[in-house]
Enzyme design. Sequence first.
Site, PDB file in Angstrom:
ATOM      1  N   ARG A 126     -23.479  43.479 -58.992  1.00 28.61           N
ATOM      2  CA  ARG A 126     -24.083  44.688 -58.412  1.00 28.61           C
ATOM      3  C   ARG A 126     -24.281  44.569 -56.897  1.00 28.61           C
ATOM      4  NH1 ARG A 126     -26.641  45.090 -63.796  1.00 28.61           N
ATOM      5  NH2 ARG A 126     -26.007  47.101 -64.643  1.00 28.61           N
ATOM      6  N   MET A 136     -19.396  40.671 -67.942  1.00 31.03           N
ATOM      7  CA  MET A 136     -18.980  42.079 -67.824  1.00 31.03           C
ATOM      8  C   MET A 136     -17.928  42.210 -66.727  1.00 31.03           C
ATOM      9  SD  MET A 136     -22.217  44.410 -68.768  1.00 31.03           S
ATOM     10  CE  MET A 136     -23.029  44.382 -67.190  1.00 31.03           C
ATOM     11  N   LEU A 144     -15.813  39.294 -61.575  1.00 33.07           N
ATOM     12  CA  LEU A 144     -16.238  37.890 -61.536  1.00 33.07           C
ATOM     13  C   LEU A 144     -16.460  37.388 -60.110  1.00 33.07           C
ATOM     14  CD1 LEU A 144     -13.925  36.317 -64.289  1.00 33.07           C
ATOM     15  CD2 LEU A 144     -16.194  37.361 -64.537  1.00 33.07           C
ATOM     16  N   SER A 172     -24.361  38.536 -57.627  1.00 28.64           N
ATOM     17  CA  SER A 172     -24.411  39.515 -58.708  1.00 28.64           C
ATOM     18  C   SER A 172     -23.270  40.498 -58.507  1.00 28.64           C
ATOM     19  CB  SER A 172     -25.752  40.271 -58.665  1.00 28.64           C
ATOM     20  OG  SER A 172     -25.662  41.473 -59.406  1.00 28.64           O
ATOM     21  N   GLN A 201     -25.575  48.414 -73.832  1.00 28.53           N
ATOM     22  CA  GLN A 201     -26.688  47.760 -73.134  1.00 28.53           C
ATOM     23  C   GLN A 201     -27.082  48.521 -71.861  1.00 28.53           C
ATOM     24  OE1 GLN A 201     -24.430  43.978 -72.527  1.00 28.53           O
ATOM     25  NE2 GLN A 201     -25.378  43.971 -70.509  1.00 28.53           N
ATOM     26  N   HIS A 252     -20.334  33.574 -62.012  1.00 32.52           N
ATOM     27  CA  HIS A 252     -19.587  33.494 -63.272  1.00 32.52           C
ATOM     28  C   HIS A 252     -18.725  32.228 -63.302  1.00 32.52           C
ATOM     29  CE1 HIS A 252     -19.876  38.041 -62.742  1.00 32.52           C
ATOM     30  NE2 HIS A 252     -20.442  37.867 -63.922  1.00 32.52           N
ATOM     31  N   VAL A 282     -26.444  30.692 -58.954  1.00 32.21           N
ATOM     32  CA  VAL A 282     -25.629  30.451 -57.757  1.00 32.21           C
ATOM     33  C   VAL A 282     -26.008  31.506 -56.713  1.00 32.21           C
ATOM     34  CG1 VAL A 282     -23.286  30.376 -56.829  1.00 32.21           C
ATOM     35  CG2 VAL A 282     -23.744  29.496 -59.124  1.00 32.21           C
TER      36      VAL A 282
HETATM   37  P1  AMP Z   1     -22.723  39.607 -66.163  1.00 40.21           P
HETATM   38  O1  AMP Z   1     -21.255  39.746 -65.935  1.00 40.21           O
HETATM   39  O2  AMP Z   1     -23.556  40.130 -65.040  1.00 40.21           O
HETATM   40  O3  AMP Z   1     -23.150  40.108 -67.528  1.00 40.21           O
HETATM   41  O4  AMP Z   1     -23.007  38.046 -66.190  1.00 40.21           O
HETATM   42  C1  AMP Z   1     -22.336  37.198 -67.071  1.00 40.21           C
HETATM   43  C2  AMP Z   1     -22.997  35.850 -67.063  1.00 40.21           C
HETATM   44  O5  AMP Z   1     -22.947  35.297 -65.749  1.00 40.21           O
HETATM   45  C3  AMP Z   1     -24.483  35.925 -67.447  1.00 40.21           C
HETATM   46  O6  AMP Z   1     -24.783  34.812 -68.282  1.00 40.21           O
HETATM   47  C4  AMP Z   1     -25.183  35.830 -66.118  1.00 40.21           C
HETATM   48  O7  AMP Z   1     -26.471  35.286 -66.193  1.00 40.21           O
HETATM   49  C5  AMP Z   1     -24.242  34.896 -65.362  1.00 40.21           C
HETATM   50  N1  AMP Z   1     -24.436  35.065 -63.923  1.00 40.21           N
HETATM   51  C6  AMP Z   1     -24.345  36.205 -63.197  1.00 40.21           C
HETATM   52  N2  AMP Z   1     -24.652  35.969 -61.903  1.00 40.21           N
HETATM   53  C7  AMP Z   1     -24.952  34.654 -61.810  1.00 40.21           C
HETATM   54  C8  AMP Z   1     -25.369  33.798 -60.745  1.00 40.21           C
HETATM   55  N3  AMP Z   1     -25.538  34.241 -59.514  1.00 40.21           N
HETATM   56  N4  AMP Z   1     -25.578  32.488 -61.013  1.00 40.21           N
HETATM   57  C9  AMP Z   1     -25.430  32.013 -62.284  1.00 40.21           C
HETATM   58  N5  AMP Z   1     -25.049  32.768 -63.331  1.00 40.21           N
HETATM   59  C10 AMP Z   1     -24.813  34.067 -63.098  1.00 40.21           C
END
Ligand code: AMP
Length: 284
Positions: free
Chosen positions: A193, A29, A32, A191, A60, A36, A182
């Site tokens: 967020r 989303m 980054l 995150s 979602q 990511h 990570v």
């Molecule tokens: P999002 O942009 O939050 O939807 O995340 C996209 C992808 O990145 C998803 O598969 C998440 O699980 C992964 N992701 C987000 N944060 C982390 C993190 N800290 N470590 C590993 N993968 C992550």
Amino acid sequence: MLLHTIAEVREKVKEWKREGLTVGLVPTMGALHNGHLSLIKKSVEKCDRTVVSVFVNPIQFCPGEDLDKYPRTLDEDEKLCNAAGVDIVFAPSPTEMYPDAQMLSNDFLTYVIPPFFYTNKLCGKFRVGHFDGVCTVVNKLFNIVQPDFAFFGEKDRQQLIILKKMVKDLNIPVEVIPCPIVREESGLALSSRNKYLSGEDKVQALALSKILFNIKACYNKGIKDVKALTETAYSYLNENHSLEYLEFRDADNLEEKKIADDNTIVFIALKIGDVRLIDNIALA
Ligand code: AMP
């Protein structure tokens, strides 16, 4: 290369497939960060070509969630992707993905609904319909990009388990590659967020990883009873935390565990003010 339309992506992928190249997809989303980027790096290493999708998927988000204020940093995301060797950044508009505004309602849109047993617990219990939106958009992305491999983070472990189940149940010809969480040096899982957190909130947010690391340390010392493992956790919580769940569940089918074993995942979600944070740890 930044592309905004489904037609352009299909065209490019068709070329690659004609040349016999393998394609990796990393759905995101945006906003980054290094979490990511670890997925992206894995895809670039494993696949001949990598597509990163950047799409804040409206279906979602539940009513009252942060859809409007979710961080959107496409220019920066594109630069990071280019530097990481990504071939296509696919950033569709909401209308490109859902051409008819009324399609956002499940009265009009074909949804992919994952099984209730997987969605009636953990995040699914607090975010009703969330995983329907996730499975639907990931299916659409699979159909658009037709990747050989798709990379998902263990950070969103329930999502990963549900998507693996979807791929298996629907015989989707994609291999799901799980990628480890990570964390910052402090232990906090990265995150998008986290951007909402003030300095003090970030200190309070350490409760998640501290609780999980402590439980794992106790498990490693031989404590297996979930009640006993949970007791110590509460000492990390204070009036700044609103705990949504702290649960021990099976790594494959999310069944609840009363006695922890090496196939157990500990899941936690809590709110600090309006910010909802999740984390998890595998006990193996
Ligand atoms: P999002 O942009 O939050 O939807 O995340 C996209 C992808 O990145 C998803 O598969 C998440 O699980 C992964 N992701 C987000 N944060 C982390 C993190 N800290 N470590 C590993 N993968 C992550």
